[in-house]
Design a protein around this motif. Structure first.
Motif, PDB file in Angstrom:
ATOM      1  N   GLY A   8       0.816  -1.217   0.000  1.00 64.46           N
ATOM      2  CA  GLY A   8       0.000   0.000   0.000  1.00 64.46           C
ATOM      3  C   GLY A   8       0.845   1.261   0.000  1.00 64.46           C
ATOM      4  O   GLY A   8       1.883   1.344   0.671  1.00 64.46           O
ATOM      5  N   GLY A  13       2.402   4.593   4.119  1.00 64.34           N
ATOM      6  CA  GLY A  13       3.289   3.684   3.383  1.00 64.34           C
ATOM      7  C   GLY A  13       4.411   4.448   2.708  1.00 64.34           C
ATOM      8  O   GLY A  13       5.582   4.025   2.727  1.00 64.34           O
ATOM      9  N   LEU A  40      -5.631  10.067  -0.258  1.00 59.42           N
ATOM     10  CA  LEU A  40      -5.221  11.352  -0.853  1.00 59.42           C
ATOM     11  C   LEU A  40      -5.236  11.179  -2.369  1.00 59.42           C
ATOM     12  O   LEU A  40      -4.215  10.831  -2.985  1.00 59.42           O
ATOM     13  CB  LEU A  40      -3.834  11.744  -0.369  1.00 59.42           C
TER      14      LEU A  40
HETATM   15  P1  FAD Z   1      -4.660   4.905   2.917  1.00 59.49           P
HETATM   16  O1  FAD Z   1      -4.882   6.245   2.362  1.00 59.49           O
HETATM   17  O2  FAD Z   1      -5.786   4.225   3.603  1.00 59.49           O
HETATM   18  O3  FAD Z   1      -4.122   4.008   1.722  1.00 59.49           O
HETATM   19  C1  FAD Z   1      -3.930   2.622   1.824  1.00 59.49           C
HETATM   20  C2  FAD Z   1      -3.411   2.183   0.467  1.00 59.49           C
HETATM   21  O4  FAD Z   1      -3.151   0.782   0.503  1.00 59.49           O
HETATM   22  C3  FAD Z   1      -4.429   2.415  -0.656  1.00 59.49           C
HETATM   23  O5  FAD Z   1      -3.800   3.099  -1.703  1.00 59.49           O
HETATM   24  C4  FAD Z   1      -4.834   1.001  -1.074  1.00 59.49           C
HETATM   25  O6  FAD Z   1      -5.129   0.892  -2.453  1.00 59.49           O
HETATM   26  C5  FAD Z   1      -3.578   0.223  -0.735  1.00 59.49           C
HETATM   27  N1  FAD Z   1      -3.838  -1.198  -0.534  1.00 59.49           N
HETATM   28  C6  FAD Z   1      -4.724  -1.757   0.331  1.00 59.49           C
HETATM   29  N2  FAD Z   1      -4.680  -3.103   0.221  1.00 59.49           N
HETATM   30  C7  FAD Z   1      -3.740  -3.382  -0.717  1.00 59.49           C
HETATM   31  C8  FAD Z   1      -3.231  -4.598  -1.276  1.00 59.49           C
HETATM   32  N3  FAD Z   1      -3.684  -5.789  -0.888  1.00 59.49           N
HETATM   33  N4  FAD Z   1      -2.272  -4.517  -2.223  1.00 59.49           N
HETATM   34  C9  FAD Z   1      -1.789  -3.299  -2.624  1.00 59.49           C
HETATM   35  N5  FAD Z   1      -2.245  -2.135  -2.153  1.00 59.49           N
HETATM   36  C10 FAD Z   1      -3.204  -2.177  -1.204  1.00 59.49           C
HETATM   37  N6  FAD Z   1      -7.212  13.457   7.126  1.00 59.49           N
HETATM   38  C11 FAD Z   1      -6.722  14.673   7.453  1.00 59.49           C
HETATM   39  O7  FAD Z   1      -5.640  14.754   8.064  1.00 59.49           O
HETATM   40  N7  FAD Z   1      -7.396  15.822   7.115  1.00 59.49           N
HETATM   41  C12 FAD Z   1      -8.586  15.792   6.441  1.00 59.49           C
HETATM   42  O8  FAD Z   1      -9.154  16.847   6.105  1.00 59.49           O
HETATM   43  C13 FAD Z   1      -9.134  14.521   6.097  1.00 59.49           C
HETATM   44  N8  FAD Z   1     -10.295  14.441   5.398  1.00 59.49           N
HETATM   45  C14 FAD Z   1     -10.632  13.261   4.803  1.00 59.49           C
HETATM   46  C15 FAD Z   1     -11.674  13.235   3.885  1.00 59.49           C
HETATM   47  C16 FAD Z   1     -11.975  12.083   3.179  1.00 59.49           C
HETATM   48  C17 FAD Z   1     -13.101  12.080   2.168  1.00 59.49           C
HETATM   49  C18 FAD Z   1     -11.202  10.909   3.411  1.00 59.49           C
HETATM   50  C19 FAD Z   1     -11.477   9.649   2.603  1.00 59.49           C
HETATM   51  C20 FAD Z   1     -10.192  10.901   4.372  1.00 59.49           C
HETATM   52  C21 FAD Z   1      -9.895  12.064   5.079  1.00 59.49           C
HETATM   53  N9  FAD Z   1      -8.850  12.141   6.013  1.00 59.49           N
HETATM   54  C22 FAD Z   1      -8.387  13.352   6.439  1.00 59.49           C
HETATM   55  C23 FAD Z   1      -8.193  10.905   6.511  1.00 59.49           C
HETATM   56  C24 FAD Z   1      -6.886  10.615   5.790  1.00 59.49           C
HETATM   57  O9  FAD Z   1      -7.083  10.684   4.404  1.00 59.49           O
HETATM   58  C25 FAD Z   1      -6.405   9.227   6.135  1.00 59.49           C
HETATM   59  O10 FAD Z   1      -6.340   9.037   7.547  1.00 59.49           O
HETATM   60  C26 FAD Z   1      -5.023   8.928   5.570  1.00 59.49           C
HETATM   61  O11 FAD Z   1      -4.844   9.469   4.286  1.00 59.49           O
HETATM   62  C27 FAD Z   1      -4.868   7.412   5.532  1.00 59.49           C
HETATM   63  O12 FAD Z   1      -3.573   7.074   5.105  1.00 59.49           O
HETATM   64  P2  FAD Z   1      -3.036   5.612   5.245  1.00 59.49           P
HETATM   65  O13 FAD Z   1      -1.548   5.681   5.339  1.00 59.49           O
HETATM   66  O14 FAD Z   1      -3.759   4.866   6.299  1.00 59.49           O
HETATM   67  O15 FAD Z   1      -3.363   4.914   3.831  1.00 59.49           O
END
Ligand code: FAD
Length: 489
Positions: A8, A13, A40
């Motif tokens: 991911g 990541g 994002l």
């Molecule tokens: P994620 O963004 O959850 O990404 C995980 C990645 O792993 C994805 O690209 C997915 O495709 C990949 N993946 C999953 N399984 C697999 C697999 N088996 N093989 C390969 N790839 C895989 N946060 C703020 O700070 N401010 C805000 O204003 C805010 N507003 C938001 C509004 C919305 C509409 C959303 C959806 C979220 C918002 N957030 C906000 C929250 C923030 O976006 C998330 O907490 C943060 O971006 C999550 O990052 P992450 O590292 O957990 O990965």
């Protein structure tokens, strides 16, 4: 040099990849989507550009830190500005209020519009900062699953101050005791939604969140929020990280107690260490099927998700700013619908983000790009087609009433996300925006650790693990995991 595979390319990541590359390791990131960044993401539509996910950027120094770690000048990669005005608030009875970069100005405006004591508001904002520092020393910057976190000097200072954190009262109750106008209570209660929680249940500890906006600032990146993952991906690639896009991981390969590599749609890879940036539930259920699952952690209630409309609007609205809130008249009912009824209230609070106010290229001349987000329950099989249609109607009616326009006539382009689509596009369990909800005082301790000695050489990063969701905490998860890597490698 260790070989490291990351599942991911969410913000967590990418940050972990950079940290590992800076330590001289060989890093491969596998991403199911065609772009890095996860939540994002970006949508372009008939000349309008939208950030599909996060819109509020706080603690930009956590992004800068990654460039600095690599010996680069952050400004050569990534620019941002501090917003002089934070948010414009609207109520159905005609009350309007702006909050500002300067906490004194905010306190004065709240005093003038809502009749509070300006000094009381100033003290509240200052206390949010004090509490934040206690919490970040204890919970946000360290693994909760290491003895040293609980016995260090900072922890001891933290214990001495625990009584100041409001663990035993709800956020809403503490605000009700502090402020006389229910609108002030509502304004500060809303910060519970910044990590997908319910102000009527979540502990008053979360009153630290306003500190981020009022004392540290709300920012906007040049080129939009999408520039955060784009610039970091550029840095990671320069450091030698390989991104395998559109290559979903189908298995994290392991023995009974240690990971050995991964399997993807395209091949099998050996790795010395693996990190999962995917949500914990699909990681255990789909990628680690042979290992015992931490059922208690996996079954914690999810944070809220969202219904988001991306509207190309064919005129401008001087009364709106970059961030705007149209408050529900039925706030308690709205949260009961989300967290108890698992549905949408008919009068939801509407958050309208218009990046074209500061980035004119995001919309055609004389137009605006509206990102309209309503909090929603996580997906558990609801009839989303019905809920999206009903919410669209209610939101357009509400904003039209408050602004005195016929909004429907001005929407010329349109797309939307709902919890179901968020789940499909990012593998986030239930489409939850921030992993588990923080609706009880033990939530911080019920997040999955960044490393479990029971599964050696596997690290956990992102919004569903410690310390939680949102860009700053996901960046912290990568930092904590990198520290654990250095201790375990
Ligand atoms: P994620 O963004 O959850 O990404 C995980 C990645 O792993 C994805 O690209 C997915 O495709 C990949 N993946 C999953 N399984 C697999 C697999 N088996 N093989 C390969 N790839 C895989 N946060 C703020 O700070 N401010 C805000 O204003 C805010 N507003 C938001 C509004 C919305 C509409 C959303 C959806 C979220 C918002 N957030 C906000 C929250 C923030 O976006 C998330 O907490 C943060 O971006 C999550 O990052 P992450 O590292 O957990 O990965």
């Amino acid at each position: 040099m260790a070989q490291i595979g990351i599942v991911g390319s969410g913000i967590g990541g990418i940050a972990f990849a950079i940290r590992m590359a800076c330590l001289g390791q060989q890093v491969h990131v596998f991403e199911a989507n065609a772009y890095p960044g996860g939540k994002l993401a970006e949508i372009t539509l008939d000349g309008y550009r939208f950030d599909a996910g996060p819109s509020l950027f706080t603690l930009p120094q956590l992004v800068d830190e990654l460039f600095a770690l690599a010996g680069k000048n952050p400004r050569d990669y990534f620019q941002y500005e501090r917003l002089p005005e934070i948010c414009r608030y609207f109520w159905e009875d005609g009350t309007r209020l702006h909050t500002h970069q300067d906490p004194d100005k905010t306190a004065t405006e709240i005093a003038e519009v809502l009749g509070e004591s300006a000094q009381n508001v100033r003290t509240y904002i200052a206390h949010a900062g004090t509490k934040y520092n206690i919490v970040s020393d204890l919970f946000l910057d360290n693994s909760l699953h290491k003895l040293s976190t609980w016995t260090g000097k900072k922890a001891l200072t933290g214990y001495a101050n625990l009584h100041r954190l409001g663990l035993f009262d709800t956020m809403h109750n503490s605000h009700r005791k502090r402020f006389k106008n229910p609108k002030t209570v509502q304004l500060f209660d809303r910060y519970a939604t910044y990590n997908g929680s319910d102000p009527y249940q979540t502990p008053a500890t979360l009153s630290i969140i306003p500190h981020l906006e009022y004392n540290l600032g709300a920012y906007f990146p040049a080129g939009g929020m999408i520039e955060i993952p784009r610039s970091l991906t550029r840095l990671a690639q320069e450091l030698g990280v390989t991104f395998h896009l559109e290559e979903p991981v189908t298995e994290i390969r392991c023995t009974a107690s240690q990971v050995t590599g991964i399997k993807t749609s395209k091949g099998t890879y050996d790795f010395d260490f693996v990190a999962s940036n995917a949500d914990i539930r699909p990681t255990y259920e789909r990628l680690l099927t042979t290992l015992p699952k931490p059922k208690k952690l996996l079954n914690q209630p999810k944070s809220s998700s969202g219904i988001i409309f991306y509207w190309g609007v064919n005129r401008t609205f001087d009364e709106l700013g970059v961030h705007n809130i149209f408050f529900s008249d039925h706030y308690k009912r709205e949260f009961e619908a989300i967290f108890n009824g698992q549905t949408m209230d008919e009068d939801p609070t509407d958050y309208v983000h218009i990046s074209s106010k500061v980035a004119p290229d995001d919309a055609p001349v004389g137009c605006e790009n509206w990102f309209v987000l309503m909090n929603a329950p996580a997906n558990s099989g609801q009839d989303w087609d019905h809920l999206v249609n009903a919410t669209r109607k209610n939101v357009i009616a509400k904003i039209s009433r408050i602004l005195g326009v016929d909004l429907e006539k001005h929407i010329v382009s349109e797309d939307y996300l709902d919890p179901r689509r968020i789940e499909t596009r990012t593998s986030s369990s239930g489409g939850a925006l921030y992993g588990n909800a923080s609706n009880n005082k033990f939530a911080a301790f019920l997040r999955h650790p960044n490393y479990r000695p029971a599964i050696k050489n596997l690290f956990w990063i992102g919004g569903s693990v410690h310390p939680g969701g949102g860009i700053p905490l996901c960046l912290s998860s990568a930092k904590i995991a990198a520290k654990l890597f250095q201790e375990n490698a």
